[in-house]
Design an enzyme around this catalytic site. Structure first.
Site, PDB file in Angstrom:
ATOM      1  N   TRP A 114       0.811  -1.227   0.000  1.00 53.52           N
ATOM      2  CA  TRP A 114       0.000   0.000   0.000  1.00 53.52           C
ATOM      3  C   TRP A 114       0.837   1.266   0.000  1.00 53.52           C
ATOM      4  CZ3 TRP A 114      -4.738  -0.207  -1.404  1.00 53.52           C
ATOM      5  CH2 TRP A 114      -5.604  -1.229  -0.976  1.00 53.52           C
ATOM      6  N   GLN A 164     -40.302  18.143   1.062  1.00 49.81           N
ATOM      7  CA  GLN A 164     -39.733  18.457   2.386  1.00 49.81           C
ATOM      8  C   GLN A 164     -38.732  17.386   2.833  1.00 49.81           C
ATOM      9  OE1 GLN A 164     -42.285  18.546   5.899  1.00 49.81           O
ATOM     10  NE2 GLN A 164     -41.451  20.560   6.370  1.00 49.81           N
ATOM     11  N   GLN A 179     -28.325   8.776  -3.010  1.00 53.66           N
ATOM     12  CA  GLN A 179     -29.761   8.492  -3.018  1.00 53.66           C
ATOM     13  C   GLN A 179     -30.527   9.632  -3.688  1.00 53.66           C
ATOM     14  OE1 GLN A 179     -30.868   5.665  -2.266  1.00 53.66           O
ATOM     15  NE2 GLN A 179     -33.076   6.023  -2.335  1.00 53.66           N
ATOM     16  N   GLU A 220      -4.177   5.923   6.968  1.00 50.29           N
ATOM     17  CA  GLU A 220      -3.660   6.668   8.138  1.00 50.29           C
ATOM     18  C   GLU A 220      -4.231   6.075   9.440  1.00 50.29           C
ATOM     19  OE1 GLU A 220      -1.817   9.108   6.584  1.00 50.29           O
ATOM     20  OE2 GLU A 220      -1.058  10.339   8.233  1.00 50.29           O
TER      21      GLU A 220
HETATM   22  C1  LIG Z   1      -5.303   4.223  -0.936  1.00 49.46           C
HETATM   23  C2  LIG Z   1      -4.443   3.803   0.221  1.00 49.46           C
HETATM   24  C3  LIG Z   1      -3.220   4.429   0.422  1.00 49.46           C
HETATM   25  C4  LIG Z   1      -2.369   4.016   1.452  1.00 49.46           C
HETATM   26  N1  LIG Z   1      -1.144   4.588   1.575  1.00 49.46           N
HETATM   27  C5  LIG Z   1      -0.246   4.068   2.457  1.00 49.46           C
HETATM   28  C6  LIG Z   1       1.107   4.534   2.481  1.00 49.46           C
HETATM   29  O1  LIG Z   1       1.502   5.446   1.731  1.00 49.46           O
HETATM   30  N2  LIG Z   1       1.970   3.940   3.347  1.00 49.46           N
HETATM   31  C7  LIG Z   1       1.586   2.938   4.187  1.00 49.46           C
HETATM   32  O2  LIG Z   1       2.430   2.448   4.946  1.00 49.46           O
HETATM   33  N3  LIG Z   1       0.314   2.476   4.195  1.00 49.46           N
HETATM   34  C8  LIG Z   1      -0.618   3.008   3.353  1.00 49.46           C
HETATM   35  N4  LIG Z   1      -1.907   2.540   3.323  1.00 49.46           N
HETATM   36  C9  LIG Z   1      -2.280   1.426   4.180  1.00 49.46           C
HETATM   37  C10 LIG Z   1      -3.267   1.754   5.289  1.00 49.46           C
HETATM   38  O3  LIG Z   1      -2.653   2.546   6.279  1.00 49.46           O
HETATM   39  C11 LIG Z   1      -3.821   0.430   5.834  1.00 49.46           C
HETATM   40  O4  LIG Z   1      -4.652  -0.122   4.830  1.00 49.46           O
HETATM   41  C12 LIG Z   1      -4.574   0.594   7.118  1.00 49.46           C
HETATM   42  O5  LIG Z   1      -3.706   0.947   8.169  1.00 49.46           O
HETATM   43  C13 LIG Z   1      -5.322  -0.697   7.503  1.00 49.46           C
HETATM   44  O6  LIG Z   1      -4.469  -1.781   7.440  1.00 49.46           O
HETATM   45  P1  LIG Z   1      -4.923  -3.100   6.629  1.00 49.46           P
HETATM   46  O7  LIG Z   1      -5.444  -2.698   5.316  1.00 49.46           O
HETATM   47  O8  LIG Z   1      -3.794  -4.066   6.676  1.00 49.46           O
HETATM   48  O9  LIG Z   1      -6.130  -3.668   7.461  1.00 49.46           O
HETATM   49  P2  LIG Z   1      -6.025  -4.644   8.712  1.00 49.46           P
HETATM   50  O10 LIG Z   1      -5.035  -4.128   9.685  1.00 49.46           O
HETATM   51  O11 LIG Z   1      -5.861  -6.046   8.242  1.00 49.46           O
HETATM   52  O12 LIG Z   1      -7.467  -4.486   9.340  1.00 49.46           O
HETATM   53  C14 LIG Z   1      -8.614  -5.153   8.771  1.00 49.46           C
HETATM   54  C15 LIG Z   1      -9.839  -4.767   9.602  1.00 49.46           C
HETATM   55  O13 LIG Z   1      -9.646  -5.188  10.945  1.00 49.46           O
HETATM   56  C16 LIG Z   1      -9.831  -4.074  11.819  1.00 49.46           C
HETATM   57  N5  LIG Z   1      -8.938  -4.163  12.953  1.00 49.46           N
HETATM   58  C17 LIG Z   1      -7.619  -4.449  12.954  1.00 49.46           C
HETATM   59  N6  LIG Z   1      -7.134  -4.376  14.203  1.00 49.46           N
HETATM   60  C18 LIG Z   1      -8.177  -4.024  15.008  1.00 49.46           C
HETATM   61  C19 LIG Z   1      -8.323  -3.761  16.415  1.00 49.46           C
HETATM   62  N7  LIG Z   1      -7.275  -3.837  17.242  1.00 49.46           N
HETATM   63  N8  LIG Z   1      -9.543  -3.438  16.875  1.00 49.46           N
HETATM   64  C20 LIG Z   1     -10.600  -3.336  16.055  1.00 49.46           C
HETATM   65  N9  LIG Z   1     -10.527  -3.555  14.723  1.00 49.46           N
HETATM   66  C21 LIG Z   1      -9.331  -3.892  14.207  1.00 49.46           C
HETATM   67  C22 LIG Z   1      -9.492  -2.867  10.973  1.00 49.46           C
HETATM   68  O14 LIG Z   1     -10.034  -1.702  11.486  1.00 49.46           O
HETATM   69  C23 LIG Z   1     -10.076  -3.253   9.642  1.00 49.46           C
HETATM   70  O15 LIG Z   1     -11.449  -2.972   9.661  1.00 49.46           O
HETATM   71  C24 LIG Z   1      -2.796   2.962   2.331  1.00 49.46           C
HETATM   72  C25 LIG Z   1      -4.043   2.361   2.154  1.00 49.46           C
HETATM   73  C26 LIG Z   1      -4.866   2.762   1.123  1.00 49.46           C
HETATM   74  C27 LIG Z   1      -6.195   2.085   0.961  1.00 49.46           C
END
Ligand SMILES: Cc1cc2nc3c(=O)[nH]c(=O)nc-3n(C[C@H](O)[C@H](O)[C@H](O)COP(=O)(O)OP(=O)(O)OC[C@H]3O[C@@H](n4cnc5c(N)ncnc54)[C@H](O)[C@@H]3O)c2cc1C
Length: 383
Positions: A159, A283, A340, A367
């Site tokens: 990512w 409304q 919608q 983030e």
């Molecule tokens: C367009 C885009 C740009 C990005 N740019 C960057 C970048 O430049 N650099 C970079 O390093 N990253 C980047 N990211 C990554 C982004 O920061 C991560 O996608 C994000 O932190 C979530 O991590 P994950 O996708 O691995 O989800 P996961 O960590 O696998 O989480 C999956 C789900 O589980 C939930 N979850 C996980 N742990 C917990 C908890 N303790 N309690 C409750 N719920 C939990 C999460 O909220 C989520 O709903 C980017 C992502 C996108 C989509």
């Protein structure tokens, strides 16, 4: 009425906000649909943004930038994201991660690495997330092993914005294995032409298609010792501090997107007829628009209050998480209602609301996903 009016913006950020608005109207808005369709990296708009002094200028004047404040960057983010989130993300990521070096790097590092980014000769990126986790910052597995001359990196990052396009990346990697899992990480500067650094674009996304993220593989990627930023083991805390600023800006991503959704929807319902009346005369439609506006105004007020708190380092972790969560979720909600009210036309690609609807799904995740923000809001907001 101007949704992004500047009465809430601190005076020192108003001029640059106006510059950002004019730039967005001239360069971003007219190109947005085309870049969404092609999914190409908007190099030309990035270069125009550099010319206009609106890209990578958070870097201090000492190292060639304009030293823009958090509030100035937020003001730019609102305006750019209102025009188009994909292009906006590319413009805002050109110096991603540089703030970490600005705070913790040595004079030599800043001169060597920050100056070319500030002078728009190079672009950077920040690699934290991995294929297996983006949320657990103390569970990342990429390692940086100490050698006689420096460090050898092995592992994967996912990512990463500009992973392919950037000249160098700030990389978060594991340097220790102690029981205190928060002291096991460090930050490194990795030029993207280092042997052992391989990056490719991740698959096409449904939203923010004019921004590019990559999958990096480090295979015995060797960097000199002088590429360590700050002290070994301090990476987790550097990142936490960095994210406090970033999350205020991401709140601005939500605000800009929501402004676009409200404007599109307002125009649509005032131009559409049903049952012999203008749709805006019903409304229930007026109440939906009223709710959209109320939610928007409360999130925006909170976001600017939080910006001031974070700028003054006053409960920064709490306020950053609150602003990011509220503004990005408000944007999802407002975009959904806007869809919608657009009826069937909501799903046509040519309607901006459909692009906004796709894009709003992203800031609730990046983030730090909003579930993680809620953990922070609870743990850092104790009474
Ligand atoms: C367009 C885009 C740009 C990005 N740019 C960057 C970048 O430049 N650099 C970079 O390093 N990253 C980047 N990211 C990554 C982004 O920061 C991560 O996608 C994000 O932190 C979530 O991590 P994950 O996708 O691995 O989800 P996961 O960590 O696998 O989480 C999956 C789900 O589980 C939930 N979850 C996980 N742990 C917990 C908890 N303790 N309690 C409750 N719920 C939990 C999460 O909220 C989520 O709903 C980017 C992502 C996108 C989509």
């Amino acid at each position: 009425m101007d949704l992004l009016d500047d009465s809430i913006v601190p005076e020192h950020a108003r001029e640059i906000k106006q510059d950002a608005r004019e730039f967005a109207e001239e360069y971003i808005e007219p190109a947005a649909e085309e870049y969404y369709e092609s999914g190409e990296y908007p190099w030309e708009i990035l270069e125009a943004g550099m010319e206009a002094g609106l890209v990578a200028q958070d870097i201090s004047e000492e190292y060639g930038g304009r030293g823009l404040t958090l509030e100035q960057i937020l003001a730019i983010a609102e305006e750019f994201y209102r025009a188009d989130a994909g292009i906006a993300l590319t413009l805002q990521l050109a110096s991603f991660g540089c703030e970490i070096m600005q705070h913790y790097g040595s004079e030599e590092q800043k001169e060597k690495w920050l100056r070319p980014v500030a002078e728009n000769e190079q672009i950077s990126g920040l690699a934290v997330s991995e294929p297996q986790t983006g949320s657990d910052m103390a569970g990342m597995e990429t390692t940086a092993e100490k050698t006689d001359d420096g460090y050898v990196l092995n592992g994967e990052k996912y990512w990463v914005g500009n992973a392919v396009e950037a000249d160098w990346i700030t990389v978060y990697a594991k340097t220790g294995d102690s029981d205190d899992r928060y002291s096991n990480y460090s930050m490194f500067i990795v030029p993207t032409d280092t042997p052992g650094y391989e990056a490719e674009h991740i698959p096409e996304k449904m939203g923010m298609r004019a921004s590019k993220q990559g999958h990096i593989v480090f295979d015995d990627c060797e960097i000199p010792e002088e590429n360590l930023i700050g002290t070994e083991g301090g990476g987790f805390y550097m990142l936490a501090d960095f994210f406090n600023h970033g999350r205020i800006i991401v709140g601005g991503h939500g605000i800009g997107l929501a402004a676009a959704a409200i404007e599109e929807t307002w125009d649509f319902v005032h131009g559409r007829t049903a049952f012999g009346r203008n749709v805006s005369e019903f409304q229930s439609v007026q109440h939906i628009l009223a709710d959209m506006r109320m939610e928007f105004e409360s999130a925006r007020a909170m976001n600017w209050r939080a910006a001031s708190k974070v700028a003054n380092n006053d409960d920064a972790g709490f306020w950053a998480a609150v602003a990011k969560t509220k503004s990005t979720e408000m944007a999802v909600d407002v975009a959904e209602r806007g869809m919608q009210l657009h009826g069937g036309r909501s799903v046509l690609n040519e309607f901006k609301i459909s692009r906004v609807y796709r894009d709003v799904r992203i800031p609730v995740i990046y983030e730090g996903a909003n579930e993680i923000q809620r953990n922070l809001i609870y743990s850092q907001g104790s009474l």
